[in-house]
Design a protein around this motif. Structure first.
Motif, PDB file in Angstrom:
ATOM      1  N   MET A 131      15.668 -10.859  23.249  1.00 16.22           N
ATOM      2  CA  MET A 131      16.041 -10.527  21.990  1.00 16.22           C
ATOM      3  C   MET A 131      14.883  -9.999  21.480  1.00 16.22           C
ATOM      4  N   VAL A 132      15.568  -9.009  20.504  1.00 14.93           N
ATOM      5  CA  VAL A 132      14.181  -7.801  19.908  1.00 14.93           C
ATOM      6  C   VAL A 132      14.255  -8.547  18.323  1.00 14.93           C
ATOM      7  N   TYR A 133      13.469  -9.005  17.386  1.00 17.66           N
ATOM      8  CA  TYR A 133      13.111  -9.966  16.512  1.00 17.66           C
ATOM      9  C   TYR A 133      12.495  -8.629  14.933  1.00 17.66           C
ATOM     10  N   LYS A 134      13.535  -8.583  14.420  1.00 18.24           N
ATOM     11  CA  LYS A 134      12.747  -7.157  13.409  1.00 18.24           C
ATOM     12  C   LYS A 134      12.545  -7.321  12.044  1.00 18.24           C
ATOM     13  N   THR A 135      11.276  -6.679  11.567  1.00 16.43           N
ATOM     14  CA  THR A 135      10.552  -7.378  10.366  1.00 16.43           C
ATOM     15  C   THR A 135      10.488  -6.247   9.702  1.00 16.43           C
ATOM     16  N   THR A 136      11.058  -6.652   8.775  1.00 14.39           N
ATOM     17  CA  THR A 136      10.825  -5.107   7.229  1.00 14.39           C
ATOM     18  C   THR A 136       9.152  -6.273   6.433  1.00 14.39           C
ATOM     19  N   ILE A 137       7.976  -5.030   6.635  1.00 14.44           N
ATOM     20  CA  ILE A 137       6.753  -5.404   5.762  1.00 14.44           C
ATOM     21  C   ILE A 137       7.249  -4.686   4.379  1.00 14.44           C
ATOM     22  N   ILE A 138       6.337  -5.386   3.761  1.00 10.51           N
ATOM     23  CA  ILE A 138       6.754  -5.332   1.842  1.00 10.51           C
ATOM     24  C   ILE A 138       5.598  -5.281   1.533  1.00 10.51           C
ATOM     25  N   LEU A 139       5.403  -3.871   0.880  1.00  4.08           N
ATOM     26  CA  LEU A 139       3.907  -4.144   0.092  1.00  4.08           C
ATOM     27  C   LEU A 139       3.704  -3.170  -1.313  1.00  4.08           C
ATOM     28  N   HIS A 140       2.727  -2.945  -1.971  1.00  5.87           N
ATOM     29  CA  HIS A 140       2.946  -2.870  -3.232  1.00  5.87           C
ATOM     30  C   HIS A 140       2.001  -1.596  -2.779  1.00  5.87           C
ATOM     31  N   SER A 141       2.488   0.053  -3.660  1.00 10.61           N
ATOM     32  CA  SER A 141       1.735   1.051  -3.517  1.00 10.61           C
ATOM     33  C   SER A 141       0.277   0.864  -4.702  1.00 10.61           C
ATOM     34  N   ASN A 142      -0.375   2.058  -4.662  1.00  8.63           N
ATOM     35  CA  ASN A 142      -1.286   1.697  -5.693  1.00  8.63           C
ATOM     36  C   ASN A 142      -1.006   3.032  -7.340  1.00  8.63           C
ATOM     37  N   ALA A 143       0.221   2.333  -7.003  1.00  6.29           N
ATOM     38  CA  ALA A 143       0.605   3.781  -8.423  1.00  6.29           C
ATOM     39  C   ALA A 143      -0.196   2.668  -9.384  1.00  6.29           C
ATOM     40  N   ASN A 144      -0.131   1.438  -9.917  1.00  4.11           N
ATOM     41  CA  ASN A 144      -1.346   1.121 -11.141  1.00  4.11           C
ATOM     42  C   ASN A 144      -2.612   1.367 -10.991  1.00  4.11           C
ATOM     43  N   LYS A 145      -2.990   2.161 -10.570  1.00  4.76           N
ATOM     44  CA  LYS A 145      -4.655   2.430 -10.221  1.00  4.76           C
ATOM     45  C   LYS A 145      -5.412   0.833  -9.266  1.00  4.76           C
ATOM     46  N   ASN A 146      -5.596   0.171  -9.126  1.00  2.00           N
ATOM     47  CA  ASN A 146      -5.563  -1.423  -8.613  1.00  2.00           C
ATOM     48  C   ASN A 146      -6.813  -0.838  -7.892  1.00  2.00           C
ATOM     49  N   GLN A 147      -6.254   0.121  -7.267  1.00  2.35           N
ATOM     50  CA  GLN A 147      -7.465   0.661  -6.076  1.00  2.35           C
ATOM     51  C   GLN A 147      -7.392   2.235  -5.175  1.00  2.35           C
ATOM     52  N   THR A 148      -8.409   2.834  -5.133  1.00  2.00           N
ATOM     53  CA  THR A 148      -7.845   4.340  -4.578  1.00  2.00           C
ATOM     54  C   THR A 148      -6.916   4.439  -3.830  1.00  2.00           C
ATOM     55  N   ILE A 149      -6.763   5.238  -3.385  1.00  3.53           N
ATOM     56  CA  ILE A 149      -5.514   6.443  -1.789  1.00  3.53           C
ATOM     57  C   ILE A 149      -6.911   6.321  -1.206  1.00  3.53           C
ATOM     58  N   ASP A 150      -7.699   6.227  -0.782  1.00  2.00           N
ATOM     59  CA  ASP A 150      -8.667   6.056   0.563  1.00  2.00           C
ATOM     60  C   ASP A 150      -7.455   4.167   0.698  1.00  2.00           C
ATOM     61  N   GLU A 151      -8.279   3.342  -0.082  1.00  3.77           N
ATOM     62  CA  GLU A 151      -8.342   1.513   0.285  1.00  3.77           C
ATOM     63  C   GLU A 151      -6.896   1.742   0.843  1.00  3.77           C
ATOM     64  N   PHE A 152      -6.099   2.093  -0.020  1.00  6.68           N
ATOM     65  CA  PHE A 152      -4.515   1.896  -0.303  1.00  6.68           C
ATOM     66  C   PHE A 152      -4.099   2.431   1.779  1.00  6.68           C
ATOM     67  N   ASN A 153      -4.756   3.218   1.970  1.00  9.33           N
ATOM     68  CA  ASN A 153      -4.351   3.807   3.058  1.00  9.33           C
ATOM     69  C   ASN A 153      -4.815   3.398   4.034  1.00  9.33           C
ATOM     70  N   ARG A 154      -5.870   2.740   3.618  1.00  8.58           N
ATOM     71  CA  ARG A 154      -6.072   1.280   4.735  1.00  8.58           C
ATOM     72  C   ARG A 154      -5.471   0.345   4.592  1.00  8.58           C
ATOM     73  N   THR A 155      -5.198  -0.054   4.080  1.00  5.77           N
ATOM     74  CA  THR A 155      -3.834  -0.861   3.724  1.00  5.77           C
ATOM     75  C   THR A 155      -2.994  -0.021   5.193  1.00  5.77           C
ATOM     76  N   ILE A 156      -1.892   0.885   4.723  1.00  2.00           N
ATOM     77  CA  ILE A 156      -1.216   1.657   5.227  1.00  2.00           C
ATOM     78  C   ILE A 156      -1.495   1.552   7.214  1.00  2.00           C
ATOM     79  N   ARG A 157      -2.795   1.917   7.129  1.00  2.00           N
ATOM     80  CA  ARG A 157      -3.369   2.663   8.195  1.00  2.00           C
ATOM     81  C   ARG A 157      -3.261   1.247   9.462  1.00  2.00           C
TER      82      ARG A 157
END
Length: 520
Positions: free
Chosen positions: A1-27
């Motif tokens: 049986m395959v168990y599926k997951t939804t990954i949830i995170l916050h964007s960097n829209a509030n500028k709490n981190q740079t785009i590069d830092e946020f993209n590190r999370t995405i990668r």
């Protein structure tokens, strides 16, 4: 049986981190060895982020968070998925990067622990100076503090969220605190621990030390909401004590006092402070008192000759001032020292004073007045100011820290709310006969205790049977200095101390549940 997951995170829209830092999370997400997941990002993303996601072929959605509260946005992402699990990354304040095998490891733990609703894991903390492994504490029924670290990544069984009707959208400030307590009412919380190089993720942050006064800067509304959360939790698990229930005015030990109060000071190797503490006792408006100094460093402790200066024959002795008595032991145990002092005390009330702090001149007068206001009071807790000793030995009030009043000690709910926080306030005063009735202070014979928490256990014991009297005027001065235990301390010490008090909370909660079952 395959168990599926939804990954949830916050964007960097509030500028709490740079785009590069946020993209590190995405990668780190797109690199997972288990690819059976989709992704929900709370808030708008940059074109570079969108390009990364599209290149990975991972199904994702961007959730518009405009006008939505934190729990509303999380609920939208959680409800609108047919996944079995949710992996929530709390990257609101810091960049978080998953290890490639993190999702697969969470899933395997979930299969091994079908009665667990929420999983959390040890993590790496990387600062400008170092990389260290943060080892969290295992959850148990006593972990009801609102400031305990459960990390930044949570693997949640969706059925657990459904059981608690998802996040309470009326909670503004303490959503994760509310979430974990509610899940714990129905499911286990499982920590996945790490010995070495086994952390599931890395948090990138500043390496700040912990300040024990940080909680004072939290707004009143935040504190009241957290109090409401823990109160509801205690009700759900049967550990809530209603107002006035179990209170008594009956004392089981005879009052044999000949003085109004005994101020007991445990001290070791602090000759530079003890004189200030003694003089604050001798300056009290109430004179029918005594000072009992219990030196725990043995016969060669340099504190001893300083204390003797205030005793008969000493250069500062004054027969018109309260007597100073000295007890010398060679075991460093604060609770042991307090118990020795209580057994030899002539006063009706024990009054707390640490060796490096001071009482305001009217402190004991106000304490006695509070006790006299009700025969149901079994302890009085005051309020204090925070002072600081500079390198030139001058003392000054730290105006940025407000008077610590511990407003959570309300008549209606103080003894319940105390389980949420680590401190009960200062100074504390207890009738000597009640100290004996409660079985004395712990002497490091409680699990994890190392000269810490003996008074916290006593407060909780007394609160189960007696009313706690409160003084909201500052009657005590806590003096911070480089050698003090309340100065900025590292996380290892904080965890050690929290382990001790949380174990006490566990025993308190279990006793309350048993008592409530017996009464019902």
């Amino acid at each position: 049986m395959v168990y599926k997951t939804t990954i949830i995170l916050h964007s960097n829209a509030n500028k709490n981190q740079t785009i590069d830092e946020f993209n590190r999370t995405i990668r780190s997400i797109t690199s997972q060895i288990n690819q059976e997941f989709d992704l929900s990002i709370l808030g708008a993303v940059d074109d570079s982020t969108r390009a990364l996601l599209e290149k990975s072929s991972i199904k994702f959605q961007i959730i518009d968070t405009q006008g939505k509260s934190y729990p509303e946005a999380l609920n939208e992402a959680s409800k609108n998925t047919n996944a079995n699990y949710l992996l929530y990354i709390d990257n609101r304040s810091n960049t978080v990067a998953l290890r490639k095998a993190a999702l697969e490891a969470f899933l395997i733990s979930a299969l091994r622990n079908p009665d667990t609703g929420l999983f959390y894991a040890d993590y790496n903390l990387e600062t400008e100076d170092e990389m260290k492994e943060i080892k969290l504490l295992f959850h148990h029924i006593g972990r009801v503090r609102d400031n305990q670290d459960y990390g930044k990544v949570f693997f949640i069984r969706k059925s657990a969220l459904e059981k608690i009707s998802f996040l309470d959208e009326s909670v503004k400030y303490n959503s994760l605190y509310d979430l974990r307590l509610k899940i714990s009412e129905h499911f286990k919380l499982t920590r996945i621990s790490n010995k070495y190089n086994g952390s599931f993720y890395t948090v990138y942050a500043s390496g700040e030390k912990v300040n024990v006064f940080d909680y004072l800067l939290a707004g009143k509304e935040v504190q009241l909401e957290a109090e409401n959360i823990v109160t509801n939790h205690l009700k759900q698990i049967g550990a809530f004590l209603p107002p006035d229930q179990f209170y008594t005015s009956e004392k089981h030990f005879k009052d044999e006092s000949t003085l109004k109060a005994s101020v007991i000071i445990p001290v070791g190797f602090r000759p530079e402070f003890i004189g200030i503490a003694i003089e604050s006792i001798q300056q009290q408006t109430v004179k029918d008192i005594e000072a009992i100094i219990v030196v725990n460093g043995g016969d060669n402790d340099p504190t001893i000759p300083v204390v003797k200066k205030y005793m008969k024959g000493g250069e500062f002795f004054d027969q018109d001032k309260p007597e100073v008595r000295l007890i010398v032991v060679d075991i460093n145990s604060i609770g042991f020292c307090l118990n020795l002092g209580a057994n030899q005390a002539k006063g009706k009330y024990y009054v707390q004073l640490d060796s490096d702090d001071r009482l305001k001149p009217d402190a004991i007068e106000k304490i006695i007045d509070c006790f006299n206001s009700s025969d149901k009071i079994g302890m009085v807790i005051g309020s204090y100011e925070v002072w600081e000793k500079s390198e030139d030995n001058t003392l000054s009030r730290m105006e940025e820290i407000p008077v610590v009043t511990h407003d959570e000690w309300t008549d209606d709910n103080g003894r319940n709310n105390l389980l949420r926080i680590n401190g009960a306030g200062a100074p504390r005063s207890i009738p000597i006969n009640i100290i004996k009735e409660m079985g004395y202070f712990g002497i490091n014979d409680d699990a994890f205790a190392r000269n810490y928490g003996e008074d916290y256990e006593m407060v909780n014991k007394i609160a189960g049977y007696y009313k706690i009297g409160r003084i909201y005027d500052p009657i005590y001065e806590v003096i911070r200095h480089s050698g003090g235990t309340d100065h900025a301390i590292n996380q290892d010490v904080v965890d050690r101390n929290d382990e001790a008090k949380d174990d006490m909370r566990k025993e308190i909660i279990l006793r309350r549940i048993e008592k409530n079952v017996f009464i019902s």
